[in-house]
Design a protein around this motif. Sequence first.
Motif, PDB file in Angstrom:
ATOM      1  N   PHE A 117      10.765  45.028 -15.981  1.00  0.00           N
ATOM      2  CA  PHE A 117      11.843  45.790 -15.345  1.00  0.00           C
ATOM      3  C   PHE A 117      12.686  46.508 -16.408  1.00  0.00           C
ATOM      4  CE2 PHE A 117      12.495  44.044 -10.816  1.00  0.00           C
ATOM      5  CZ  PHE A 117      11.170  43.685 -10.695  1.00  0.00           C
ATOM      6  N   GLY A 118      12.971  45.801 -17.508  1.00  0.00           N
ATOM      7  CA  GLY A 118      13.772  46.386 -18.573  1.00  0.00           C
ATOM      8  C   GLY A 118      13.064  47.525 -19.270  1.00  0.00           C
ATOM      9  N   CYS A 119      11.751  47.400 -19.437  1.00  0.00           N
ATOM     10  CA  CYS A 119      10.976  48.484 -20.060  1.00  0.00           C
ATOM     11  C   CYS A 119      10.998  49.744 -19.197  1.00  0.00           C
ATOM     12  CB  CYS A 119       9.530  48.027 -20.297  1.00  0.00           C
ATOM     13  SG  CYS A 119       9.323  46.860 -21.658  1.00  0.00           S
ATOM     14  N   ILE A 142      11.456  50.925 -26.263  1.00  0.00           N
ATOM     15  CA  ILE A 142      11.137  50.429 -24.923  1.00  0.00           C
ATOM     16  C   ILE A 142      11.006  48.902 -24.937  1.00  0.00           C
ATOM     17  CG2 ILE A 142       9.384  50.410 -23.107  1.00  0.00           C
ATOM     18  CD1 ILE A 142       8.822  53.358 -23.800  1.00  0.00           C
ATOM     19  N   LEU A 143      10.250  48.385 -25.900  1.00  0.00           N
ATOM     20  CA  LEU A 143      10.055  46.939 -25.985  1.00  0.00           C
ATOM     21  C   LEU A 143      11.359  46.223 -26.335  1.00  0.00           C
ATOM     22  CD1 LEU A 143       8.041  44.608 -25.846  1.00  0.00           C
ATOM     23  CD2 LEU A 143       7.486  45.004 -28.250  1.00  0.00           C
ATOM     24  N   GLY A 144      12.160  46.821 -27.218  1.00  0.00           N
ATOM     25  CA  GLY A 144      13.425  46.205 -27.599  1.00  0.00           C
ATOM     26  C   GLY A 144      14.394  46.101 -26.440  1.00  0.00           C
ATOM     27  N   VAL A 145      14.565  47.190 -25.692  1.00  0.00           N
ATOM     28  CA  VAL A 145      15.470  47.173 -24.530  1.00  0.00           C
ATOM     29  C   VAL A 145      14.915  46.247 -23.450  1.00  0.00           C
ATOM     30  CG1 VAL A 145      16.448  48.576 -22.661  1.00  0.00           C
ATOM     31  CG2 VAL A 145      16.422  49.456 -25.005  1.00  0.00           C
ATOM     32  N   GLY A 146      13.594  46.292 -23.245  1.00  0.00           N
ATOM     33  CA  GLY A 146      12.972  45.407 -22.259  1.00  0.00           C
ATOM     34  C   GLY A 146      13.197  43.948 -22.590  1.00  0.00           C
ATOM     35  N   ALA A 308      24.686  50.580 -18.447  1.00  0.00           N
ATOM     36  CA  ALA A 308      24.870  49.125 -18.382  1.00  0.00           C
ATOM     37  C   ALA A 308      24.553  48.595 -16.986  1.00  0.00           C
ATOM     38  CB  ALA A 308      26.302  48.767 -18.771  1.00  0.00           C
ATOM     39  N   ALA A 309      24.959  49.341 -15.952  1.00  0.00           N
ATOM     40  CA  ALA A 309      24.698  48.911 -14.572  1.00  0.00           C
ATOM     41  C   ALA A 309      23.199  48.897 -14.274  1.00  0.00           C
ATOM     42  CB  ALA A 309      25.424  49.843 -13.599  1.00  0.00           C
ATOM     43  N   VAL A 310      22.501  49.931 -14.728  1.00  0.00           N
ATOM     44  CA  VAL A 310      21.048  49.994 -14.522  1.00  0.00           C
ATOM     45  C   VAL A 310      20.361  48.830 -15.230  1.00  0.00           C
ATOM     46  CG1 VAL A 310      18.963  51.325 -15.035  1.00  0.00           C
ATOM     47  CG2 VAL A 310      20.992  52.489 -14.154  1.00  0.00           C
ATOM     48  N   LEU A 311      20.786  48.569 -16.451  1.00  0.00           N
ATOM     49  CA  LEU A 311      20.191  47.478 -17.227  1.00  0.00           C
ATOM     50  C   LEU A 311      20.510  46.118 -16.598  1.00  0.00           C
ATOM     51  CD1 LEU A 311      21.028  48.855 -20.780  1.00  0.00           C
ATOM     52  CD2 LEU A 311      18.733  48.579 -19.827  1.00  0.00           C
ATOM     53  N   LEU A 312      21.708  45.973 -16.034  1.00  0.00           N
ATOM     54  CA  LEU A 312      22.081  44.727 -15.372  1.00  0.00           C
ATOM     55  C   LEU A 312      21.199  44.475 -14.150  1.00  0.00           C
ATOM     56  CD1 LEU A 312      24.056  42.308 -15.124  1.00  0.00           C
ATOM     57  CD2 LEU A 312      25.507  43.791 -13.717  1.00  0.00           C
ATOM     58  N   THR A 368      23.656  52.703 -26.880  1.00  0.00           N
ATOM     59  CA  THR A 368      22.756  51.761 -26.215  1.00  0.00           C
ATOM     60  C   THR A 368      23.230  50.333 -26.448  1.00  0.00           C
ATOM     61  OG1 THR A 368      20.917  53.280 -26.629  1.00  0.00           O
ATOM     62  CG2 THR A 368      20.347  51.041 -25.982  1.00  0.00           C
ATOM     63  N   PHE A 369      23.654  50.070 -27.675  1.00  0.00           N
ATOM     64  CA  PHE A 369      24.190  48.754 -28.030  1.00  0.00           C
ATOM     65  C   PHE A 369      25.371  48.400 -27.131  1.00  0.00           C
ATOM     66  CE2 PHE A 369      27.378  46.373 -30.480  1.00  0.00           C
ATOM     67  CZ  PHE A 369      26.651  45.232 -30.818  1.00  0.00           C
ATOM     68  N   THR A 370      26.265  49.354 -26.916  1.00  0.00           N
ATOM     69  CA  THR A 370      27.442  49.120 -26.079  1.00  0.00           C
ATOM     70  C   THR A 370      27.040  48.835 -24.643  1.00  0.00           C
ATOM     71  OG1 THR A 370      28.717  50.620 -27.488  1.00  0.00           O
ATOM     72  CG2 THR A 370      29.664  50.065 -25.349  1.00  0.00           C
ATOM     73  N   ALA A 371      26.079  49.609 -24.104  1.00  0.00           N
ATOM     74  CA  ALA A 371      25.610  49.391 -22.734  1.00  0.00           C
ATOM     75  C   ALA A 371      24.966  48.007 -22.588  1.00  0.00           C
ATOM     76  CB  ALA A 371      24.611  50.482 -22.344  1.00  0.00           C
ATOM     77  N   LEU A 372      24.170  47.611 -23.582  1.00  0.00           N
ATOM     78  CA  LEU A 372      23.533  46.294 -23.536  1.00  0.00           C
ATOM     79  C   LEU A 372      24.563  45.173 -23.666  1.00  0.00           C
ATOM     80  CD1 LEU A 372      20.395  47.081 -25.718  1.00  0.00           C
ATOM     81  CD2 LEU A 372      20.357  46.364 -23.323  1.00  0.00           C
ATOM     82  N   LEU A 373      25.586  45.403 -24.462  1.00  0.00           N
ATOM     83  CA  LEU A 373      26.647  44.413 -24.615  1.00  0.00           C
ATOM     84  C   LEU A 373      27.398  44.214 -23.296  1.00  0.00           C
ATOM     85  CD1 LEU A 373      28.127  42.617 -26.697  1.00  0.00           C
ATOM     86  CD2 LEU A 373      29.607  44.557 -27.198  1.00  0.00           C
ATOM     87  N   LEU A 374      27.719  45.309 -22.621  1.00  0.00           N
ATOM     88  CA  LEU A 374      28.387  45.222 -21.319  1.00  0.00           C
ATOM     89  C   LEU A 374      27.498  44.510 -20.305  1.00  0.00           C
ATOM     90  CD1 LEU A 374      29.927  48.809 -21.126  1.00  0.00           C
ATOM     91  CD2 LEU A 374      31.174  46.675 -21.496  1.00  0.00           C
ATOM     92  N   MET A 375      26.197  44.793 -20.346  1.00  0.00           N
ATOM     93  CA  MET A 375      25.258  44.126 -19.450  1.00  0.00           C
ATOM     94  C   MET A 375      25.244  42.620 -19.696  1.00  0.00           C
ATOM     95  SD  MET A 375      21.930  42.686 -19.516  1.00  0.00           S
ATOM     96  CE  MET A 375      20.761  43.537 -20.557  1.00  0.00           C
TER      97      MET A 375
END
Length: 402
Positions: A117-119, A142-146, A308-312, A368-375
Amino acid sequence: MHTISTTELFLIAMLLIFSVPYLIWRVARTDYYAPLVVVQIIAGILLGPGVLGAAFPDYYAFVFTPAVIQSLNGVAWWAVMLFVMIAGVELDLKKAWEHRRESSITAGLALGSPLLFGCVAAVGMLAFDGWIGREAHTWQFILGVGMACAVTALPILILLMEKLDVLRQPIGQRILRYASLDDIAIWGVLAIILLDWTRVGRQAAFLVVFAVATYLFRKLMRSLQQRDRWYVSLIWLAACGLAADWAGLHYMVGAFLAGAVMDADWFDQEKMDMLRHHVLMVIMPVFFLSTGLRTNWDMGGIAVFGAAAVLLVASVSGKLAGIHLAGRILKWEKGEASIIGWLLQTKALIMIIFVNILLDKHIITSETFTALLLMAVASTMLTVPMVYPKLQKLKSLISRSS
């Protein structure tokens, strides 16, 4: 006129680091949905350039000078190395092997589904500029965010299960088994992402030397009294971190490996729990602030919060889907998969450590780091409110061992 020194500025920063989150935690009584460690992460963001720096740029620049930031980073590096080493020590692979069918199915789906899903979410982010780091290959991003969406924060999971009084119960021990297997996979995937063909010789040499050193280290530790093992483990931690960073694998990979090759029964469990507690209380808040200082809102708050919302959604729905599928295969009771899935979707620390490494290696941007942190913060804050009512309705599940 007195000229304020770097030492005084450093202590002002430390005063902010410890007082702001504590006051928020106590005054707002956030413990139910946001334990102190989560508030500390949020405070790190608030004290960073996107909030405090934007609201009071002169004050921010006055306190967080380059010299102060460098000093804070040094403390943060050692704090997170200790924390990651403890996470490695607490891996319980023996129990996972005893229940290998159940553990492998559950851990595999708990990791694989949110990873997928994350990828997919990462592929969508690539359609817009500003998310992928300048030195990243597309597959690394892609793999890192996933994987960031798939991570379970084992230390925070332990803290939350203690709060829910299920850590030492059979269901808590089962969840620890699943999370332990996923922890190994996380660091394995990170090693693949960081594989540097220009340093492949160094990395191969590191693995060979590490294998030999591990054999000798384990032999030494068995011969020592427990009081000496604690100190020698710190020497081993520093050596592994240095060697891994020299090889291009990042010092935190070395810290995890340093802990993973140690046996938990070498140490008193109560003292290990206290060490984790003290590291969290005494020095990890500095890491949270240094993390907050790396946040970036240049793309605009709407874009970052939207990502962040999409990643959550990808992270939580992926984890729950994987665990529910495992529950069907293993014929769990009704409601069991939901409790386990919500607990395993806890993010916070390990994911923040993971994405810090991706940022260091320029695989992701600070946006991206900020969005992942919020997630990660939102994911962790959802855990207790979602799990506690379910546990009250299904108390019989707490004592179920498999």
